[in-house]
Design a protein around this motif. Structure first.
Motif, PDB file in Angstrom:
ATOM      1  N   GLY A   8       0.808  -1.214   0.000  1.00 15.24           N
ATOM      2  CA  GLY A   8       0.000   0.000   0.000  1.00 15.24           C
ATOM      3  C   GLY A   8       0.839   1.261   0.000  1.00 15.24           C
ATOM      4  N   GLY A   9       0.149   2.380   0.009  1.00 16.00           N
ATOM      5  CA  GLY A   9       0.837   3.673  -0.018  1.00 16.00           C
ATOM      6  C   GLY A   9       1.420   4.081   1.318  1.00 16.00           C
ATOM      7  N   GLY A  10       0.894   3.491   2.413  1.00 22.45           N
ATOM      8  CA  GLY A  10       1.445   3.784   3.729  1.00 22.45           C
ATOM      9  C   GLY A  10       1.207   5.195   4.218  1.00 22.45           C
ATOM     10  N   LEU A  11       0.165   5.862   3.712  1.00 22.50           N
ATOM     11  CA  LEU A  11      -0.124   7.227   4.156  1.00 22.50           C
ATOM     12  C   LEU A  11      -0.586   7.234   5.606  1.00 22.50           C
ATOM     13  CD1 LEU A  11      -2.196   8.760   1.187  1.00 22.50           C
ATOM     14  CD2 LEU A  11       0.208   9.126   1.712  1.00 22.50           C
ATOM     15  N   SER A  12      -0.253   8.303   6.295  1.00 17.22           N
ATOM     16  CA  SER A  12      -0.861   8.508   7.609  1.00 17.22           C
ATOM     17  C   SER A  12      -2.314   8.897   7.410  1.00 17.22           C
ATOM     18  CB  SER A  12      -0.129   9.622   8.365  1.00 17.22           C
ATOM     19  OG  SER A  12      -0.408  10.886   7.764  1.00 17.22           O
ATOM     20  N   ASN A  13      -3.083   8.831   8.480  1.00 11.84           N
ATOM     21  CA  ASN A  13      -4.482   9.255   8.387  1.00 11.84           C
ATOM     22  C   ASN A  13      -4.591  10.740   8.074  1.00 11.84           C
ATOM     23  OD1 ASN A  13      -6.317   6.923   8.960  1.00 11.84           O
ATOM     24  ND2 ASN A  13      -5.011   6.769  10.761  1.00 11.84           N
ATOM     25  N   VAL A  14      -3.654  11.532   8.579  1.00  9.86           N
ATOM     26  CA  VAL A  14      -3.664  12.969   8.279  1.00  9.86           C
ATOM     27  C   VAL A  14      -3.433  13.195   6.786  1.00  9.86           C
ATOM     28  CG1 VAL A  14      -2.547  15.188   8.698  1.00  9.86           C
ATOM     29  CG2 VAL A  14      -2.934  13.618  10.606  1.00  9.86           C
ATOM     30  N   ASP A  15      -2.453  12.499   6.229  1.00  8.43           N
ATOM     31  CA  ASP A  15      -2.201  12.596   4.780  1.00  8.43           C
ATOM     32  C   ASP A  15      -3.446  12.224   3.987  1.00  8.43           C
ATOM     33  OD1 ASP A  15       0.483  13.270   5.153  1.00  8.43           O
ATOM     34  OD2 ASP A  15       1.137  11.185   5.123  1.00  8.43           O
ATOM     35  N   PHE A  16      -4.069  11.125   4.405  1.00  9.43           N
ATOM     36  CA  PHE A  16      -5.224  10.606   3.680  1.00  9.43           C
ATOM     37  C   PHE A  16      -6.392  11.586   3.724  1.00  9.43           C
ATOM     38  CE2 PHE A  16      -8.958   7.617   3.456  1.00  9.43           C
ATOM     39  CZ  PHE A  16      -8.791   7.284   2.124  1.00  9.43           C
ATOM     40  N   GLU A  51      -1.159 -14.652   6.651  1.00  8.61           N
ATOM     41  CA  GLU A  51      -1.535 -15.212   5.354  1.00  8.61           C
ATOM     42  C   GLU A  51      -2.706 -14.445   4.752  1.00  8.61           C
ATOM     43  OE1 GLU A  51      -3.900 -17.376   2.535  1.00  8.61           O
ATOM     44  OE2 GLU A  51      -4.538 -17.069   4.621  1.00  8.61           O
ATOM     45  N   GLN A  52      -3.689 -14.086   5.562  1.00  9.48           N
ATOM     46  CA  GLN A  52      -4.846 -13.345   5.060  1.00  9.48           C
ATOM     47  C   GLN A  52      -4.462 -11.934   4.617  1.00  9.48           C
ATOM     48  OE1 GLN A  52      -7.385 -13.857   8.516  1.00  9.48           O
ATOM     49  NE2 GLN A  52      -8.628 -15.399   7.465  1.00  9.48           N
ATOM     50  N   LYS A  53      -3.563 -11.303   5.346  1.00  9.75           N
ATOM     51  CA  LYS A  53      -3.108  -9.959   4.959  1.00  9.75           C
ATOM     52  C   LYS A  53      -2.425  -9.994   3.597  1.00  9.75           C
ATOM     53  CE  LYS A  53      -2.366  -8.623   9.783  1.00  9.75           C
ATOM     54  NZ  LYS A  53      -1.388  -8.241  10.801  1.00  9.75           N
ATOM     55  N   LYS A  54      -1.546 -10.984   3.423  1.00 19.19           N
ATOM     56  CA  LYS A  54      -0.840 -11.078   2.141  1.00 19.19           C
ATOM     57  C   LYS A  54      -1.793 -11.439   1.011  1.00 19.19           C
ATOM     58  CE  LYS A  54       3.643 -12.316   4.168  1.00 19.19           C
ATOM     59  NZ  LYS A  54       4.643 -13.401   4.359  1.00 19.19           N
ATOM     60  N   THR A  61      -3.336  -4.461  -3.712  1.00 27.78           N
ATOM     61  CA  THR A  61      -2.238  -3.540  -4.007  1.00 27.78           C
ATOM     62  C   THR A  61      -1.401  -3.979  -5.196  1.00 27.78           C
ATOM     63  OG1 THR A  61      -0.818  -4.676  -2.381  1.00 27.78           O
ATOM     64  CG2 THR A  61      -2.086  -2.776  -1.599  1.00 27.78           C
ATOM     65  N   ALA A  62      -1.475  -5.265  -5.557  1.00 27.13           N
ATOM     66  CA  ALA A  62      -0.715  -5.753  -6.713  1.00 27.13           C
ATOM     67  C   ALA A  62      -1.426  -5.487  -8.026  1.00 27.13           C
ATOM     68  CB  ALA A  62      -0.446  -7.248  -6.561  1.00 27.13           C
ATOM     69  N   ASP A  63      -2.686  -5.104  -7.963  1.00 24.44           N
ATOM     70  CA  ASP A  63      -3.453  -4.874  -9.184  1.00 24.44           C
ATOM     71  C   ASP A  63      -2.886  -3.691  -9.964  1.00 24.44           C
ATOM     72  OD1 ASP A  63      -5.909  -5.032 -10.922  1.00 24.44           O
ATOM     73  OD2 ASP A  63      -6.153  -3.024 -10.099  1.00 24.44           O
ATOM     74  N   GLU A  64      -2.678  -3.872 -11.248  1.00 29.82           N
ATOM     75  CA  GLU A  64      -2.131  -2.807 -12.090  1.00 29.82           C
ATOM     76  C   GLU A  64      -3.169  -2.220 -13.037  1.00 29.82           C
ATOM     77  OE1 GLU A  64       1.276  -4.378 -14.096  1.00 29.82           O
ATOM     78  OE2 GLU A  64       2.471  -4.565 -12.251  1.00 29.82           O
ATOM     79  N   SER A  65      -4.397  -2.758 -13.002  1.00 34.77           N
ATOM     80  CA  SER A  65      -5.418  -2.283 -13.928  1.00 34.77           C
ATOM     81  C   SER A  65      -6.083  -1.001 -13.442  1.00 34.77           C
ATOM     82  CB  SER A  65      -6.494  -3.366 -14.110  1.00 34.77           C
ATOM     83  OG  SER A  65      -7.243  -3.529 -12.913  1.00 34.77           O
ATOM     84  N   GLY A  66      -5.988  -0.726 -12.139  1.00 31.03           N
ATOM     85  CA  GLY A  66      -6.690   0.423 -11.576  1.00 31.03           C
ATOM     86  C   GLY A  66      -8.168   0.174 -11.390  1.00 31.03           C
ATOM     87  N   GLU A  67      -8.594  -1.077 -11.512  1.00 26.65           N
ATOM     88  CA  GLU A  67     -10.020  -1.401 -11.436  1.00 26.65           C
ATOM     89  C   GLU A  67     -10.381  -2.249 -10.217  1.00 26.65           C
ATOM     90  OE1 GLU A  67     -11.085  -3.275 -15.087  1.00 26.65           O
ATOM     91  OE2 GLU A  67     -10.687  -1.491 -16.300  1.00 26.65           O
ATOM     92  N   PHE A  68      -9.393  -2.616  -9.418  1.00 25.40           N
ATOM     93  CA  PHE A  68      -9.667  -3.478  -8.265  1.00 25.40           C
ATOM     94  C   PHE A  68     -10.561  -2.733  -7.288  1.00 25.40           C
ATOM     95  CE2 PHE A  68      -9.092  -6.109  -4.592  1.00 25.40           C
ATOM     96  CZ  PHE A  68      -8.692  -7.350  -5.066  1.00 25.40           C
ATOM     97  N   LEU A  69     -11.660  -3.367  -6.898  1.00 25.46           N
ATOM     98  CA  LEU A  69     -12.652  -2.711  -6.054  1.00 25.46           C
ATOM     99  C   LEU A  69     -12.986  -3.621  -4.882  1.00 25.46           C
ATOM    100  CD1 LEU A  69     -14.117   0.033  -6.359  1.00 25.46           C
ATOM    101  CD2 LEU A  69     -16.089  -1.226  -7.242  1.00 25.46           C
TER     102      LEU A  69
END
Length: 396
Positions: A8-16, A51-54, A61-69
């Protein structure tokens, strides 16, 4: 909003929250779509096995299509019994959630309906890539027990999605979901949520509180900027634009003040989440209530400045007004779910009313749930201390 260690992007909540304001100032519905991705995946980070997190966060986060929902399904249909606002009521029958997940071998069999969840239908009403669904895994348990969260993957048989036609945020897709003996692998049940689905809901809406709040700030900001632009150019037949007159100037000044105060409340709430392990069940609710209820007043005052011309759709105030009506109602309604969470924490014997001022953690437990969900007098009324015996609040 997702952790960097899982792609993921690892943003803080303030950044987000800062980014969310800019998105929602243009299209709050799209902002909701982004937000719900977090509501569906953050609980995996909080409560899932490695295992569930990965598997689940990593696939997003591995999706490159930009369509993962990703969708988040908690709300259920209205009716009697039905609805979701009293999901934490102690009654077993007629209250809380009724979508059930029965363990059958190495699968859960899901039955029931959800109503209002966002993103769950995906882009084509055939299902999002992943849906986090809050289900009742303990059929004999009341609202504060027996709930869990399970990930349902796109293509799972036995599920249909039907669009709901909404009057606001139409770019955020809401659906009814019908589960008919849908079978999901038992390994999809998020490990730490078993029997704790109630805490998942409360923690999720704590995280989304400042995001919904900043959505209200964003819409109010857009309405204010449009009204100010109007006031600086419209003369109404007078010698100068109406901004030079007292009423428009004072009203817009008040609106600007409320927007600034609400923005800082959102930043404070986001920072508190960053400081305290993404727990802020009470403060997140307070932020969401305050900011979204500020919005309606701001939008209508802007419409008063613009006058009857604000009813002309080309001025966009009809959209701001619809958003102002919606925001207090969505993302855990201010009446019922949000205010009840504040009440539940506040009534606790150990609550420190200065905790947020001092940036101290405020724990949220099952004992704080379910307050005021059963109407009528209680059989075990607490003893009220007399003024003579009540301990005074210490000044420090």
């Amino acid at each position: 909003m997702l952790p960097a260690e899982y792609g993921g992007g690892g943003l803080s909540n303030v950044d987000f929250v800062i980014a969310a304001e800019e998105i929602q100032a243009v299209d709050p519905g799209f902002g909701t779509t982004v937000l719900v991705n977090g509501l569906g995946l953050m609980p995996v980070w909080y409560y899932g096995t490695e295992e569930q997190k990965k598997r689940f966060i990593g696939s997003a986060t591995a999706d490159e299509s930009g369509e993962f929902l990703v969708g988040y399904a908690a709300s259920e249909p209205p009716g009697t019994p039905g609805g979701t606002a009293n999901f934490d009521a102690p009654a077993i029958d007629g209250a809380g959630m009724h979508v059930t997940a029965r363990l059958d071998g190495d699968e859960y069999v899901i039955n029931g309906r959800k109503y209002w969840p966002c993103n769950v239908g995906g882009w084509d009403n055939k299902g999002a890539n992943l849906n986090l669904v809050v289900v009742r895994t303990g059929s004999e348990s009341g609202g504060t027990a027996g709930l869990s969260a399970i990930m349902v993957e796109r293509g799972t048989p036995g599920i249909t999605y039907r669009s709901i036609s909404t009057s606001a945020q139409r770019s955020a897709p809401n659906c009814e979901i019908v589960f008919e003996d849908a079978r999901v692998p038992a390994s999809n049940l998020i490990e730490g949520t078993k029997g704790n689905g109630d805490l998942v809901i409360n923690r999720n809406f704590a995280w989304s509180g400042p995001v919904a709040g900043i959505g209200a700030v964003a819409v109010a900001r857009s309405a204010y900027e449009d009204a100010l632009r109007w006031a600086k150019t419209y003369t109404g037949g007078g010698p100068k634009p109406i901004i030079h007159y007292q009423y428009p100037g004072y009203v817009l000044g008040d609106v600007a003040t409320k927007i600034e105060a609400a923005r800082y409340f959102c930043w404070k709430s986001a920072h508190y989440l960053d400081q305290h392990g993404y727990h802020g069940e009470m403060l997140g609710a307070m932020c969401k209530v305050h900011c979204t209820e500020m919005l309606f007043d701001c939008v209508y005052k802007c419409m008063q400045v613009v006058g009857v011309n604000s009813v002309d759709k080309k001025q966009r105030f009809d959209r701001y007004l619809r958003e102002a009506a919606l925001l207090p109602l969505y993302d855990a309604g201010n009446f019922g779910m949000q205010r009840r969470r504040v009440h539940g924490v506040m009534v606790d014997e150990g609550f420190n009313p200065r905790a947020f001022m001092d940036d101290e953690p405020v724990d949220f437990t099952k004992d704080m749930e379910g307050i005021d969900t059963i109407p009528g007098p209680k059989t075990d009324e607490p003893t009220i201390p007399s003024p003579q015996t009540a301990e005074p609040f210490a000044v420090r």
